[in-house]
Enzyme design. Structure first.
Site, PDB file in Angstrom:
ATOM      1  N   CYS A 118       0.715  -1.286  -0.009  1.00 45.91           N
ATOM      2  CA  CYS A 118      -0.029   0.017   0.076  1.00 45.91           C
ATOM      3  C   CYS A 118       0.812   1.417  -0.145  1.00 45.91           C
ATOM      4  O   CYS A 118       0.312   2.274  -0.110  1.00 45.91           O
ATOM      5  CB  CYS A 118      -0.905  -0.012   1.185  1.00 45.91           C
ATOM      6  SG  CYS A 118      -1.836  -1.587   1.282  1.00 45.91           S
ATOM      7  N   HIS A 257      -3.235   6.575   3.050  1.00 54.58           N
ATOM      8  CA  HIS A 257      -3.690   5.390   2.509  1.00 54.58           C
ATOM      9  C   HIS A 257      -5.038   5.161   3.190  1.00 54.58           C
ATOM     10  O   HIS A 257      -5.082   5.022   4.485  1.00 54.58           O
ATOM     11  CB  HIS A 257      -2.589   4.225   2.752  1.00 54.58           C
ATOM     12  CG  HIS A 257      -3.306   2.859   2.449  1.00 54.58           C
ATOM     13  ND1 HIS A 257      -3.825   2.504   1.551  1.00 54.58           N
ATOM     14  CD2 HIS A 257      -3.252   2.009   3.409  1.00 54.58           C
ATOM     15  CE1 HIS A 257      -4.287   1.249   1.317  1.00 54.58           C
ATOM     16  NE2 HIS A 257      -3.754   0.881   2.452  1.00 54.58           N
ATOM     17  N   ASN A 287     -10.352  -0.627   0.655  1.00 51.49           N
ATOM     18  CA  ASN A 287      -8.876  -0.284   0.801  1.00 51.49           C
ATOM     19  C   ASN A 287      -8.356  -1.055  -0.588  1.00 51.49           C
ATOM     20  O   ASN A 287      -8.564  -2.054  -0.934  1.00 51.49           O
ATOM     21  CB  ASN A 287      -8.405  -1.341   1.725  1.00 51.49           C
ATOM     22  CG  ASN A 287      -6.683  -1.198   1.791  1.00 51.49           C
ATOM     23  OD1 ASN A 287      -6.102  -0.934   0.927  1.00 51.49           O
ATOM     24  ND2 ASN A 287      -6.196  -1.708   3.049  1.00 51.49           N
TER      25      ASN A 287
HETATM   26  N1  COA Z   1     -17.974  -9.104  11.030  1.00 51.74           N
HETATM   27  C1  COA Z   1     -18.454  -9.498  12.079  1.00 51.74           C
HETATM   28  N2  COA Z   1     -17.347  -9.585  13.243  1.00 51.74           N
HETATM   29  C2  COA Z   1     -16.096  -9.620  12.756  1.00 51.74           C
HETATM   30  C3  COA Z   1     -15.794  -9.449  11.366  1.00 51.74           C
HETATM   31  C4  COA Z   1     -16.758  -9.084  10.332  1.00 51.74           C
HETATM   32  N3  COA Z   1     -16.323  -8.961   9.207  1.00 51.74           N
HETATM   33  N4  COA Z   1     -14.400  -9.445  11.498  1.00 51.74           N
HETATM   34  C5  COA Z   1     -13.800  -9.945  12.434  1.00 51.74           C
HETATM   35  N5  COA Z   1     -14.945  -9.998  13.353  1.00 51.74           N
HETATM   36  C6  COA Z   1     -14.912 -10.366  14.760  1.00 51.74           C
HETATM   37  C7  COA Z   1     -13.567 -10.877  15.192  1.00 51.74           C
HETATM   38  O1  COA Z   1     -13.762 -12.415  15.123  1.00 51.74           O
HETATM   39  C8  COA Z   1     -13.820 -10.724  16.776  1.00 51.74           C
HETATM   40  O2  COA Z   1     -14.410 -11.653  17.356  1.00 51.74           O
HETATM   41  P1  COA Z   1     -14.117 -12.451  18.949  1.00 51.74           P
HETATM   42  O3  COA Z   1     -14.061 -11.072  19.742  1.00 51.74           O
HETATM   43  O4  COA Z   1     -15.303 -13.287  19.037  1.00 51.74           O
HETATM   44  O5  COA Z   1     -12.853 -13.069  18.613  1.00 51.74           O
HETATM   45  C9  COA Z   1     -14.257  -9.086  16.836  1.00 51.74           C
HETATM   46  O6  COA Z   1     -14.940  -9.147  15.663  1.00 51.74           O
HETATM   47  C10 COA Z   1     -13.452  -8.098  17.127  1.00 51.74           C
HETATM   48  O7  COA Z   1     -12.179  -8.206  16.142  1.00 51.74           O
HETATM   49  P2  COA Z   1     -11.036  -7.451  16.167  1.00 51.74           P
HETATM   50  O8  COA Z   1     -10.267  -8.136  15.055  1.00 51.74           O
HETATM   51  O9  COA Z   1     -10.546  -6.795  17.467  1.00 51.74           O
HETATM   52  O10 COA Z   1     -11.935  -6.031  15.343  1.00 51.74           O
HETATM   53  P3  COA Z   1     -11.195  -4.666  14.896  1.00 51.74           P
HETATM   54  O11 COA Z   1     -12.068  -3.634  15.639  1.00 51.74           O
HETATM   55  O12 COA Z   1      -9.772  -4.589  15.139  1.00 51.74           O
HETATM   56  O13 COA Z   1     -11.763  -4.319  13.452  1.00 51.74           O
HETATM   57  C11 COA Z   1     -10.394  -4.847  11.581  1.00 51.74           C
HETATM   58  C12 COA Z   1     -10.944  -5.502  12.512  1.00 51.74           C
HETATM   59  C13 COA Z   1      -9.731  -5.808  10.421  1.00 51.74           C
HETATM   60  C14 COA Z   1     -11.481  -4.068  10.490  1.00 51.74           C
HETATM   61  C15 COA Z   1      -9.279  -3.791  11.860  1.00 51.74           C
HETATM   62  O14 COA Z   1      -8.314  -4.339  12.814  1.00 51.74           O
HETATM   63  C16 COA Z   1      -8.329  -3.179  10.812  1.00 51.74           C
HETATM   64  O15 COA Z   1      -9.055  -2.371   9.981  1.00 51.74           O
HETATM   65  N6  COA Z   1      -6.947  -3.224  10.745  1.00 51.74           N
HETATM   66  C17 COA Z   1      -6.225  -2.939   9.828  1.00 51.74           C
HETATM   67  C18 COA Z   1      -6.403  -3.591   8.552  1.00 51.74           C
HETATM   68  C19 COA Z   1      -5.701  -3.057   7.509  1.00 51.74           C
HETATM   69  O16 COA Z   1      -5.723  -1.679   7.364  1.00 51.74           O
HETATM   70  N7  COA Z   1      -5.150  -3.863   6.470  1.00 51.74           N
HETATM   71  C20 COA Z   1      -4.541  -3.450   5.295  1.00 51.74           C
HETATM   72  C21 COA Z   1      -3.349  -2.455   5.824  1.00 51.74           C
HETATM   73  S1  COA Z   1      -2.699  -1.758   4.417  1.00 51.74           S
END
Ligand code: COA
Length: 330
Positions: A118, A257, A287
């Protein structure tokens, strides 16, 4: 001969595939998620998906054509094409940039791809700047293009919801005033494992079919990527401000980004640039990795930017890589 003029962006353009899916799409295909969860946790409402018969080089060539058509310079002045992509048409070679050259009807000019996930488009801009400053060409077409929908397992709720397809492009060359003012970039290889492509079998494709072969699929520790992203962007922007002796209040716009709206909000608070100055399209395109920054540039420049505006471009992503650029709009 090295060029004495400042180097900047002469024109921009973009292309987004016709198919748009909203968050309900994931619920409709049986995923254990909700539209509200996706929007609240990421800021994403819709994303564009490439059609079966389109490749990354098709998207890149259409974005490149858009940048050429919007600019005052003719395509014949281009000395090189750089495509930043994590989803090239071919594994290994030929480069996507060579395929773009052919699709644009250009010949002989230098073409190569940049792999920095990215951060790729910002890395590629710095290469274009360095080449032109050194006199190795006077004008370059820099493209960020991705078909990330082919790199996710569509049954994985942790990643499939985040990504979209698209391409953005910029023509880089000599400008009268302003242009690129400074760069800060780097990478932390020790964090490579938090976001990587791993070969996997039994994955679901966008069209609902199952892929039995081993193919590369995005694996991500979402929380670690979130924290690392905020940290490197804040550190890099502070480095850039310090190197260029500018204050956060001097910045007119930040184009970061587009990975997660909460990352952008956190960066805004930590660097002291109000969130209104962060230009975003993540709600509409998700993204798009290397295409993210040029897509925002292309979608906002016409209505938003004035000559002399101070703009920060900042990419971050797998590697872990980062790249911040200070630009005075010409
Ligand atoms: N729908 C519902 N629940 C979901 C889910 C979805 N699409 N994806 C994950 N969950 C669940 C998880 O399993 C977890 O459940 P649990 O507590 O029972 O284990 C819960 O939601 C919380 O997960 P968590 O990973 O803590 O959520 P978050 O608030 O961190 O959001 C992302 C997840 C991926 C959206 C976030 O971490 C993120 O955007 N990270 C950066 C990713 C990124 O930028 N990637 C590219 C970089 S260039």
């Amino acid at each position: 001969m090295p060029i004495n003029n400042p180097i900047g962006i002469l024109s921009v353009g973009h292309y987004l595939p016709d198919t748009i899916i909203d968050n309900h799409h994931f619920v409709d295909r049986g995923m254990d998620t909700s539209s509200e969860w996706i929007e609240t946790r990421s800021g994403i409402k819709t994303r564009h998906i490439v059609s079966e018969n389109q490749s990354t080089s098709d998207l890149a060539a259409l974005a490149g054509t858009s940048a050429i058509n919007h600019g005052a310079v003719d395509a014949s002045v281009l000395d090189f094409i750089i495509v930043a992509t994590a989803t090239p048409d071919h594994q290994g070679f030929p480069s996507t940039a060579c395929l773009v050259q052919e699709k644009l009807g250009l010949t002989n000019i230098e073409c190569f791809d940049v792999t920095a996930a990215c951060s790729g488009f910002a890395y590629a801009l710095s290469i274009a700047y360095a080449k032109i400053t050194a006199g190795i060409g006077s004008h370059g077409l820099v493209i960020g293009a991705e078909t990330l929908s082919r790199l996710v397992d569509w049954s994985d709720r942790r990643s499939a919801i985040l990504f979209g397809d698209g391409a953005g492009a910029a023509i880089v060359g000599p400008v009268e005033t302003g242009g690129f003012l400074g760069f800060d970039q780097g990478a932390s290889g020790h964090a490579a494992g938090i976001l990587s492509c791993i070969h996997q079998s039994n994955t679901e494709r966008f069209n609902g079919t199952h892929q039995t072969d081993h193919i590369p699929i995005i694996h991500m520790d979402g929380q670690a990527v979130f924290k690392q992203g905020v940290q490197v962007v804040v550190e890099s922007l502070n480095q850039l401000f310090s190197k260029q002796s500018i204050h956060a209040s001097d910045v007119d716009y930040v184009i970061c980004h587009q990975a997660n709206i909460r990352i952008l909000e956190s960066v805004s608070k930590k660097i002291g640039v109000p969130f209104e100055k962060f230009l975003t399209n993540i709600d509409r395109v998700g993204n798009t990795s290397a295409a993210s920054i040029p897509l925002v540039l292309s979608q906002y420049h016409h209505d938003q930017f004035s000559k002399g505006d101070i703009i920060c471009l900042v990419g971050f992503g797998a590697g872990f890589t980062w790249s911040s650029i200070l630009l005075e709009w010409s």
